[in-house]
Every structure is written in C-alpha cells, then in structure tokens.
Motif scaffolding. Structure first.
Motif, PDB file in Angstrom:
ATOM      1  N   TYR A   1       0.864  -1.180   0.000  1.00  0.00           N
ATOM      2  CA  TYR A   1       0.000   0.000   0.000  1.00  0.00           C
ATOM      3  C   TYR A   1       0.903   1.233   0.000  1.00  0.00           C
ATOM      4  N   PHE A   2       0.800   2.034  -1.069  1.00  0.00           N
ATOM      5  CA  PHE A   2       1.600   3.239  -1.214  1.00  0.00           C
ATOM      6  C   PHE A   2       0.715   4.469  -1.108  1.00  0.00           C
ATOM      7  N   LEU A   3       1.120   5.395  -0.247  1.00  0.00           N
ATOM      8  CA  LEU A   3       0.410   6.667  -0.128  1.00  0.00           C
ATOM      9  C   LEU A   3       0.667   7.551  -1.337  1.00  0.00           C
ATOM     10  N   ASN A   4       1.848   7.400  -1.912  1.00  0.00           N
ATOM     11  CA  ASN A   4       2.261   8.126  -3.118  1.00  0.00           C
ATOM     12  C   ASN A   4       3.404   7.331  -3.732  1.00  0.00           C
TER      13      ASN A   4
ATOM     14  N   ASN B   1       6.458   7.568  -3.476  1.00  0.00           N
ATOM     15  CA  ASN B   1       7.655   7.425  -2.650  1.00  0.00           C
ATOM     16  C   ASN B   1       7.428   6.628  -1.364  1.00  0.00           C
ATOM     17  N   SER B   2       6.285   6.785  -0.721  1.00  0.00           N
ATOM     18  CA  SER B   2       6.059   6.237   0.612  1.00  0.00           C
ATOM     19  C   SER B   2       5.061   5.091   0.579  1.00  0.00           C
ATOM     20  N   GLY B   3       5.496   3.932   1.093  1.00  0.00           N
ATOM     21  CA  GLY B   3       4.580   2.808   1.107  1.00  0.00           C
ATOM     22  C   GLY B   3       5.071   1.644   1.948  1.00  0.00           C
ATOM     23  N   TRP B   4       4.156   0.715   2.200  1.00  0.00           N
ATOM     24  CA  TRP B   4       4.414  -0.478   2.999  1.00  0.00           C
ATOM     25  C   TRP B   4       4.216  -1.722   2.142  1.00  0.00           C
ATOM     26  N   ILE B   5       4.953  -2.763   2.461  1.00  0.00           N
ATOM     27  CA  ILE B   5       4.838  -4.052   1.785  1.00  0.00           C
ATOM     28  C   ILE B   5       4.818  -5.136   2.853  1.00  0.00           C
ATOM     29  N   CYS B   6       3.923  -6.115   2.705  1.00  0.00           N
ATOM     30  CA  CYS B   6       3.801  -7.159   3.718  1.00  0.00           C
ATOM     31  C   CYS B   6       3.917  -8.534   3.073  1.00  0.00           C
ATOM     32  N   GLY B   7       4.178  -9.544   3.940  1.00  0.00           N
ATOM     33  CA  GLY B   7       4.339 -10.872   3.385  1.00  0.00           C
ATOM     34  C   GLY B   7       4.447 -11.972   4.411  1.00  0.00           C
ATOM     35  N   ASP B   8       5.186 -12.999   4.053  1.00  0.00           N
ATOM     36  CA  ASP B   8       5.283 -14.219   4.836  1.00  0.00           C
ATOM     37  C   ASP B   8       6.027 -13.967   6.148  1.00  0.00           C
TER      38      ASP B   8
ATOM     39  N   LEU C   1       7.134  -7.123   7.245  1.00  0.00           N
ATOM     40  CA  LEU C   1       6.557  -5.811   6.964  1.00  0.00           C
ATOM     41  C   LEU C   1       7.692  -4.853   6.641  1.00  0.00           C
ATOM     42  N   LEU C   2       7.641  -4.265   5.439  1.00  0.00           N
ATOM     43  CA  LEU C   2       8.680  -3.368   4.968  1.00  0.00           C
ATOM     44  C   LEU C   2       8.100  -1.984   4.728  1.00  0.00           C
ATOM     45  N   TYR C   3       8.948  -0.954   4.882  1.00  0.00           N
ATOM     46  CA  TYR C   3       8.529   0.427   4.626  1.00  0.00           C
ATOM     47  C   TYR C   3       9.604   1.157   3.847  1.00  0.00           C
ATOM     48  N   THR C   4       9.178   1.949   2.863  1.00  0.00           N
ATOM     49  CA  THR C   4      10.096   2.832   2.146  1.00  0.00           C
ATOM     50  C   THR C   4       9.539   4.248   2.118  1.00  0.00           C
ATOM     51  N   SER C   5      10.414   5.218   2.205  1.00  0.00           N
ATOM     52  CA  SER C   5      10.018   6.622   2.093  1.00  0.00           C
ATOM     53  C   SER C   5      10.702   7.306   0.921  1.00  0.00           C
ATOM     54  N   ASN C   6      11.465   6.510   0.148  1.00  0.00           N
ATOM     55  CA  ASN C   6      12.236   7.113  -0.955  1.00  0.00           C
ATOM     56  C   ASN C   6      12.054   6.350  -2.263  1.00  0.00           C
TER      57      ASN C   6
END
Length: 289
Positions: A235-238, A240-247, A251-256
C-alpha cells in the motif's frame, strides 16, 4: 481467529483487533474513513462502521471464498470469489447476492469503476468485465493462460495486472485489449500490483521480489528488498512512501521510492495477506492465519 491488526502511528507499532471471525482473511479495504470491509474464506465478508475498531459479519448466505472487494459507490459493492462467482451488495455492504459469470475460474481481484462497470481477473488468465452492475459478464481474456492475482487501474482506461510466470499485463482502453509483459523470470509469482502515480507502479511477489515501473508499466526494475520471504501485498500513499507485507510477519517500509526498505516489527510470525492505510497515520493488516 482471522488476524486483524491496526496501527495509529504511521506503521511504527501495531495492535491486534478482534475480528470475531475464525476464517482466513484475504483483502481489507476502506470505502471511506469509517466504513471498511474484509473478504475471507467460507462466505466471510466483514464490515466495520467505526474505522475498523470493531467488526461484524454481513449476510452472504454462502460458503464460497471471497478474495477481493471493491465499491462503485457508497451502496454498491462487488466481491470476487471461487469458481467464477461475483457477489454484489446494493445496500452498502450489509447483504450480498451472487451472480454467475462467463467463467468458472477463481477470481482473485476485482475493481469497480462505478456502479455499472466492473472488471475482474483470475485463474488461467481470465479477465471478465460487466457493463450492467454485475448482471452479465463479457470475457476479455487475451489468449495468455498465466493466472492473474491482482489488478489496479489509474483511471477508467489505463490498468495493470500481475500474476504467475513473471506476468504483468497492461491495458489502455479499459481492459478491452491487454499486452503481456515478461516482467520477471518464468518461475516468478507476482502477487500484487499497485499504481502509485501517473507513471509509477509497484509489484510484489515471491522470494522477496519487488518490481518498480517509472513509465506507466511498460518497463520494470527489480528493487533490493533484502528479504527472501514471499511478499503478498503493498500500500503506497504516493510514489515514494509505502508499505509491503508478506510471509512470516514480514513488513517493509520505504520513504524514498524503494531505494531503501526498512524492516518494521509487525508483532506477528504469521503471514500477512493484505495491508491498507486509510490515511497517513492509520493502517491495517490482515492475516490468512
């Protein structure tokens, strides 16, 4: 019980919410800031009217598995399920009625453009679309047989889907025609695709695979996730910024824009099937266990 977890601090910490349902949960979506739905196994469609703080079951009168939910307006919603079945609600999601379609293949992802126009993708490359609120369905499959797990549209014309064998498909005319792109290896399973801007898109898959496009889905570059777990949703807010989930609770997060990903503690060792943020601070994830 099916696991549902909430964050109120930009995904830094998460707290369990009792869903009251013991079944697998696959898709969580917010129709608006307060009204949310979750699709799951054995006829499960859960509904919240208080921004996800509490949940109740809706009337589906079936044991079919639901994989995806989308609303055309505040009253009319659609849920895609097993054996080609699509269910529709016309009373804001409180009750659901099933419709047969032009296929018997499982339908894994659905998107409603409005109350009449809906598109769904699924097993063996099936792509079906309704122009009359789900009553009748037209087969728009484009010849390839790769199972499609996810679909997303920028607008009524431009859309992307992804699936098995490294498949990404692109349409520019509302799904009438599709171009297949070999975006990853022949053994790659791509589980979810998301359009994060006019030209930006992300796709996540097995073995820690994260792909990014910066030209509307025509070309894809693999990003370094630094994980090997299967990744199921983003799920990306835009762009650049979003979260990724999985096994394994990954849970991963990027802001760039995916240059770097940070591991976030999800508080779970179970697989996370879907993630959704309804604003910059408040998010949810659901688990199939």
């Amino acid at each position: 019980f099916g696991t549902l977890v909430r964050s109120a601090d930009y995904g830094e910490t998460f707290q369990n919410i009792n869903s009251g349902n013991p079944n697998y949960l696959f898709d969580v979506m917010f129709r608006d800031a307060n009204t949310a739905f979750i699709a799951g196994a054995y006829g499960t469609i859960l509904m919240s009217v208080n921004a996800g703080l509490s949940w109740s079951g809706t009337s589906t009168s079936t044991n079919r598995w639901f994989y995806s939910i989308s609303f055309g307006d505040e009253n009319t919603g659609f849920a895609s399920g097993d054996y080609g079945n699509i269910y529709r609600s016309t009373n804001g999601g409180f009750s659901w009625t099933g419709f047969g379609t032009s296929t018997s293949e499982f339908q894994y992802s659905i998107q409603a453009f409005n109350v009449n126009d809906i598109i769904s993708v699924g097993n063996k490359g099936t792509i079906i679309k309704s122009y009359n609120s789900g009553v009748n369905w037209t087969d728009l499959s484009s010849g390839f047989r790769n199972t499609l797990f996810s679909i997303d549209f920028l607008d009524a014309n431009k859309g992307l889907s992804c699936g098995a064998q490294g498949t990404i498909t692109i349409t520019s005319n509302g799904g009438a025609d599709w171009q297949r792109i070999q975006a990853a290896g022949d053994n790659a399973y791509l589980n979810q695709i998301e359009i994060a801007g006019i030209n930006a898109g992300y796709c996540v898959g097995e073995d820690g695979l994260i792909l990014k496009s910066s030209n509307g889905g025509n070309n894809w570059t693999e990003l370094n996730s630094n994980v090997t777990a299967g990744l199921y949703s983003s799920y990306f807010l835009n762009e650049n910024s979003g979260w990724i989930c999985g096994d394994s609770g990954k849970l991963l997060y990027t802001s760039n824009g995916g240059i770097n990903f940070t591991n976030i503690s999800s508080g779970s060792e179970r697989y996370i099937s879907d993630i959704w943020f309804n604003d910059a601070n408040t998010g949810w994830y659901a688990s199939g266990e």
